[in-house]
Design a protein around this motif. Structure first.
Motif, PDB file in Angstrom:
ATOM      1  N   ASP A  29       0.861  -1.176   0.000  1.00 32.15           N
ATOM      2  CA  ASP A  29       0.000   0.000   0.000  1.00 32.15           C
ATOM      3  C   ASP A  29       0.900   1.229   0.000  1.00 32.15           C
ATOM      4  OD1 ASP A  29      -2.076   1.710   0.137  1.00 32.15           O
ATOM      5  OD2 ASP A  29      -2.577   1.306   2.233  1.00 32.15           O
ATOM      6  N   THR A  30       1.017   1.891  -1.147  1.00 28.88           N
ATOM      7  CA  THR A  30       1.930   3.025  -1.257  1.00 28.88           C
ATOM      8  C   THR A  30       1.331   4.255  -0.578  1.00 28.88           C
ATOM      9  OG1 THR A  30       0.969   3.637  -3.369  1.00 28.88           O
ATOM     10  CG2 THR A  30       2.859   2.170  -3.427  1.00 28.88           C
ATOM     11  N   PRO A  31       2.150   5.251  -0.273  1.00 33.41           N
ATOM     12  CA  PRO A  31       1.639   6.447   0.423  1.00 33.41           C
ATOM     13  C   PRO A  31       0.478   7.129  -0.304  1.00 33.41           C
ATOM     14  CG  PRO A  31       4.030   6.428   0.451  1.00 33.41           C
ATOM     15  CD  PRO A  31       3.607   5.290  -0.420  1.00 33.41           C
ATOM     16  N   ASP A  32       0.459   7.073  -1.649  1.00 32.26           N
ATOM     17  CA  ASP A  32      -0.654   7.694  -2.374  1.00 32.26           C
ATOM     18  C   ASP A  32      -1.801   6.703  -2.605  1.00 32.26           C
ATOM     19  OD1 ASP A  32       0.553   6.048  -4.125  1.00 32.26           O
ATOM     20  OD2 ASP A  32       0.913   7.538  -5.687  1.00 32.26           O
ATOM     21  N   HIS A  33      -1.767   5.600  -1.857  1.00 27.88           N
ATOM     22  CA  HIS A  33      -2.838   4.586  -1.885  1.00 27.88           C
ATOM     23  C   HIS A  33      -3.031   3.948  -3.254  1.00 27.88           C
ATOM     24  CE1 HIS A  33      -3.817   5.247   2.272  1.00 27.88           C
ATOM     25  NE2 HIS A  33      -3.914   6.550   2.044  1.00 27.88           N
ATOM     26  N   HIS A  34      -1.962   3.942  -4.035  1.00 25.42           N
ATOM     27  CA  HIS A  34      -1.966   3.137  -5.245  1.00 25.42           C
ATOM     28  C   HIS A  34      -1.281   1.819  -4.928  1.00 25.42           C
ATOM     29  CE1 HIS A  34      -2.604   6.689  -8.183  1.00 25.42           C
ATOM     30  NE2 HIS A  34      -3.687   5.935  -8.114  1.00 25.42           N
ATOM     31  N   TRP A  35      -2.057   0.785  -4.752  1.00 25.78           N
ATOM     32  CA  TRP A  35      -1.473  -0.511  -4.397  1.00 25.78           C
ATOM     33  C   TRP A  35      -0.505  -0.946  -5.489  1.00 25.78           C
ATOM     34  CZ3 TRP A  35      -2.222  -3.814  -0.191  1.00 25.78           C
ATOM     35  CH2 TRP A  35      -3.127  -3.346   0.766  1.00 25.78           C
ATOM     36  N   GLN A  36       0.593  -1.471  -5.038  1.00 27.09           N
ATOM     37  CA  GLN A  36       1.615  -1.948  -5.952  1.00 27.09           C
ATOM     38  C   GLN A  36       1.797  -3.444  -5.690  1.00 27.09           C
ATOM     39  OE1 GLN A  36       2.920   0.615  -7.713  1.00 27.09           O
ATOM     40  NE2 GLN A  36       4.497  -0.374  -8.947  1.00 27.09           N
ATOM     41  N   VAL A  37       1.731  -4.225  -6.743  1.00 26.63           N
ATOM     42  CA  VAL A  37       1.935  -5.673  -6.617  1.00 26.63           C
ATOM     43  C   VAL A  37       3.261  -6.019  -7.292  1.00 26.63           C
ATOM     44  CG1 VAL A  37       1.032  -7.959  -7.162  1.00 26.63           C
ATOM     45  CG2 VAL A  37      -0.541  -6.098  -6.583  1.00 26.63           C
ATOM     46  N   VAL A  38       4.183  -6.548  -6.512  1.00 28.43           N
ATOM     47  CA  VAL A  38       5.525  -6.850  -7.004  1.00 28.43           C
ATOM     48  C   VAL A  38       5.689  -8.366  -7.101  1.00 28.43           C
ATOM     49  CG1 VAL A  38       8.003  -6.522  -6.635  1.00 28.43           C
ATOM     50  CG2 VAL A  38       6.385  -4.785  -5.853  1.00 28.43           C
ATOM     51  N   CYS A  39       6.031  -8.839  -8.296  1.00 30.66           N
ATOM     52  CA  CYS A  39       6.133 -10.279  -8.523  1.00 30.66           C
ATOM     53  C   CYS A  39       7.533 -10.664  -8.971  1.00 30.66           C
ATOM     54  CB  CYS A  39       5.129 -10.729  -9.584  1.00 30.66           C
ATOM     55  SG  CYS A  39       3.410 -10.483  -9.077  1.00 30.66           S
ATOM     56  N   VAL A  40       7.964 -11.846  -8.529  1.00 30.04           N
ATOM     57  CA  VAL A  40       9.301 -12.361  -8.853  1.00 30.04           C
ATOM     58  C   VAL A  40       9.138 -13.663  -9.638  1.00 30.04           C
ATOM     59  CG1 VAL A  40      11.473 -13.219  -7.905  1.00 30.04           C
ATOM     60  CG2 VAL A  40      10.272 -11.341  -6.764  1.00 30.04           C
ATOM     61  N   PHE A  41       9.857 -13.763 -10.760  1.00 33.62           N
ATOM     62  CA  PHE A  41       9.853 -14.995 -11.559  1.00 33.62           C
ATOM     63  C   PHE A  41      10.819 -16.023 -10.989  1.00 33.62           C
ATOM     64  CE2 PHE A  41       8.859 -12.548 -15.713  1.00 33.62           C
ATOM     65  CZ  PHE A  41       7.517 -12.825 -15.601  1.00 33.62           C
ATOM     66  N   SER A  42      10.591 -17.269 -11.321  1.00 34.06           N
ATOM     67  CA  SER A  42      11.591 -18.308 -11.115  1.00 34.06           C
ATOM     68  C   SER A  42      11.292 -19.455 -12.077  1.00 34.06           C
ATOM     69  CB  SER A  42      11.571 -18.829  -9.684  1.00 34.06           C
ATOM     70  OG  SER A  42      12.600 -19.762  -9.499  1.00 34.06           O
ATOM     71  N   PRO A  43      12.174 -19.736 -13.027  1.00 35.60           N
ATOM     72  CA  PRO A  43      13.447 -19.079 -13.293  1.00 35.60           C
ATOM     73  C   PRO A  43      13.252 -17.751 -14.030  1.00 35.60           C
ATOM     74  CG  PRO A  43      13.060 -20.784 -14.909  1.00 35.60           C
ATOM     75  CD  PRO A  43      11.937 -20.888 -13.914  1.00 35.60           C
ATOM     76  N   SER A  44      14.361 -17.091 -14.319  1.00 38.85           N
ATOM     77  CA  SER A  44      14.295 -15.832 -15.046  1.00 38.85           C
ATOM     78  C   SER A  44      13.824 -16.061 -16.474  1.00 38.85           C
ATOM     79  CB  SER A  44      15.683 -15.173 -15.080  1.00 38.85           C
ATOM     80  OG  SER A  44      16.172 -14.967 -13.781  1.00 38.85           O
ATOM     81  N   ALA A  45      13.179 -15.049 -17.029  1.00 40.82           N
ATOM     82  CA  ALA A  45      12.733 -15.120 -18.426  1.00 40.82           C
ATOM     83  C   ALA A  45      13.878 -14.679 -19.344  1.00 40.82           C
ATOM     84  CB  ALA A  45      11.532 -14.199 -18.626  1.00 40.82           C
TER      85      ALA A  45
END
Lengths: 415, 96
Positions: A29-45
């Motif tokens: 939940d960012t300060p300006d209330h724009h939710w940010q979804v951070v995703c990690v791959f495995s393995p790398s593309a």
């Protein structure tokens, strides 16, 4: 509508194909209330496929894709800047498509799906982030964080026990136990990484030829005293205040052990088919005997400089085998004061095996031949003696079957 | 909050610093395949990610603790990256 259909299709396809997956997705939940979804791959593309990456967040309850903007796409993952507020109590699904792995098209290499549980904004204020990890009780958290360790030396908790019965006129039972418990706690957040904790090690058997008869318990402190300088990879110090005793407590020493371990460059090859390390160490065990089975050494001092090395080497992609690995630990002690080496027979009569200050060695080795990731055989070798009784283990050989597998879970299924 | 790219760069740089590994580091690699095998090298990796002001989390003006990590030599690079994404908090954030 097309995007919804694509999302639903992806949900079914991704369950069957796990070549590339989303390792994790975390909502912030960012300060300006724009939710940010951070995703990690495995393995790398593949790097050249990143421009084709498309990713969506799907709300299965509402049956719709939540509007978002793809941000920061890379071979390692991506972010989604949400255009609506997210409900942390809901389950959302994230899926992605368009990338390739080692040249395989996305038709074959499908991106996975991840369920995440975002924390409430209030919790986010406490933790700095809304984690995808379920909030769990302290016990659940400890259990959930239990991981396998490759060897006893690397384990915080190690138990190996065997019992057997011998028939005849009267059945007799025998057994052995090898137990190690240590639970270090980090204190502060400095480059020294100070850790404190209790420790307990028990090695015992009523097989006379395989009984080190050694129990150690106390408290430990450790830290990285010298950091990394080029090819020198640091020096670690460990201080261990402990009682070392036989299992019947008839021979007890109070010992302070100081040990310095030196990190050398690892042996990992760029092709990832060979890896290993070599860790020499120096130290000293000093203290006093509290009680001894012989009056002549009762209450005398204890001082043992020591040196040794931990060694590991593994080869992968070996013909007809998945891997071969060798681990070995060696330590030599030089007692400066007279110490006894002895063992007790079945009638509890002590037999002296050594008296004096001759160096005492201890070496344990293991070699694993893995036919598959989960199946192999191991050979072990054990020689030497441990304080306080310095009872000699005279070349104990072991042969074992190795089966190591983990059952699918929500986490692994997401791959 | 760190992005995936930032977290992945921190993890890769710190792995190379600790192990001198020269090959490509893929998110799917196990740590032991890229030179993070012994318990001490795992500990060094945690320390460098948490405290190294040039290549660690502080280089992005974030903080995290060595106690925030939970991995061993069989964990994947992506596991460590996920933990950095999840646990790193902006420096100076008193609520973190």
């Amino acid at each position: 509508m097309i995007r919804v259909l694509a999302a639903v299709t992806m949900l079914f396809v991704s369950a069957a194909v796990h070549a590339q997956g989303i390792k994790s997705c975390d909502a912030f939940d960012t300060p300006d209330h724009h939710w940010q979804v951070v995703c990690v791959f495995s393995p790398s593309a593949d790097e050249n496929s990143v421009p084709r990456l498309k990713a969506y967040l799907f709300d299965p309850v509402a049956g719709r894709i939540v509007p978002s903007v793809l941000a920061d796409p890379s071979r390692d993952g991506f972010s989604l800047t949400m255009q609506e507020m997210l409900d942390p109590k809901r389950t959302y699904l994230v899926f992605a498509m368009g990338t390739t792995v080692q040249g395989k098209s996305s038709a074959d290499v499908t991106n996975g799906k991840v369920t995440f549980h975002a924390a409430t904004p209030a919790d986010a204020g406490k933790t700095g982030a809304a984690s995808a990890t379920k909030q769990a009780s302290a016990l659940e958290s400890v259990i959930a964080n239990v991981q396998g360790a490759e060897s006893k030396e690397k384990a915080d908790l190690y138990f190996s026990g065997t019992i057997w019965a011998v028939g005849g006129q009267d059945w007799s039972w025998a057994g052995s136990v090898d137990l190690k418990i240590q639970r270090p706690f980090s204190v502060g957040n400095t480059r020294f990484d100070h850790q404190f904790g209790p420790s307990l090690t028990l090695q015992s058997s009523n097989d006379p030829s395989a009984d080190p008869d050694s129990l150690k318990y106390g408290v430990q402190w450790s830290a990285r005293l010298i950091g990394i300088h080029g090819r020198f990879k640091g020096m670690f110090a460990k201080e261990d205040l402990r009682m070392e005793t036989t299992r019947d407590f008839s021979d007890r020493n109070f010992i302070s052990e100081t040990r310095f371990t030196f990190e050398l460059p690892t042996l990992a090859s760029a092709r990832k088919n060979r890896r290993g390390y070599l860790e020499p160490f120096l130290g000293v065990e000093a203290g006093r005997n509290i009680e001894a089975p012989l009056a002549t050494v009762d209450g005398t001092g204890r001082a043992r400089p020591l040196a040794g090395v931990s060694f590991a080497l593994a080869f992968t992609k070996v013909p007809h085998l998945q891997s071969i690995s060798i681990t070995s630990d060696y330590v030599r002690r030089w007692p400066l004061e007279t110490e006894l080496g002895y063992h007790a027979d079945s009638k509890n009569v002590l037999h002296l095996t050594s008296v004096g200050t001759a160096p005492k060695d201890r070496v344990t080795s293991k070699i694993n031949f893995m036919m598959k990731d989960w199946l192999g055989i191991s050979f072990g070798h054990d020689y030497g003696s441990e304080p306080p009784a310095f009872k000699l283990i005279d070349n104990k050989l072991t042969l074992g079957l190795v089966i190591q597998a983990k059952f699918g879970s929500a986490k692994t299924a997401a791959k | 909050m760190l992005t995936t790219s930032q977290a992945a760069k921190i993890v890769r740089d710190c792995i190379r610093f600790v192990s001198d590994f020269s090959g490509d580091i893929n998110m799917g690699d196990q740590l032991q395949a890229v030179g993070i095998q012994s318990a001490n090298s795992q500990r060094s990796l945690k320390i460098e990610i948490s405290t190294n002001s040039e290549i660690g989390v502080p280089s992005e003006n974030h903080t995290m603790s060595t106690g925030d990590f939970s991995f061993d030599e069989t964990s994947q690079v992506s596991d460590v990256t996920s933990q950095v994404v999840r646990k790193a908090a902006p420096a100076g954030d008193e609520t973190a």
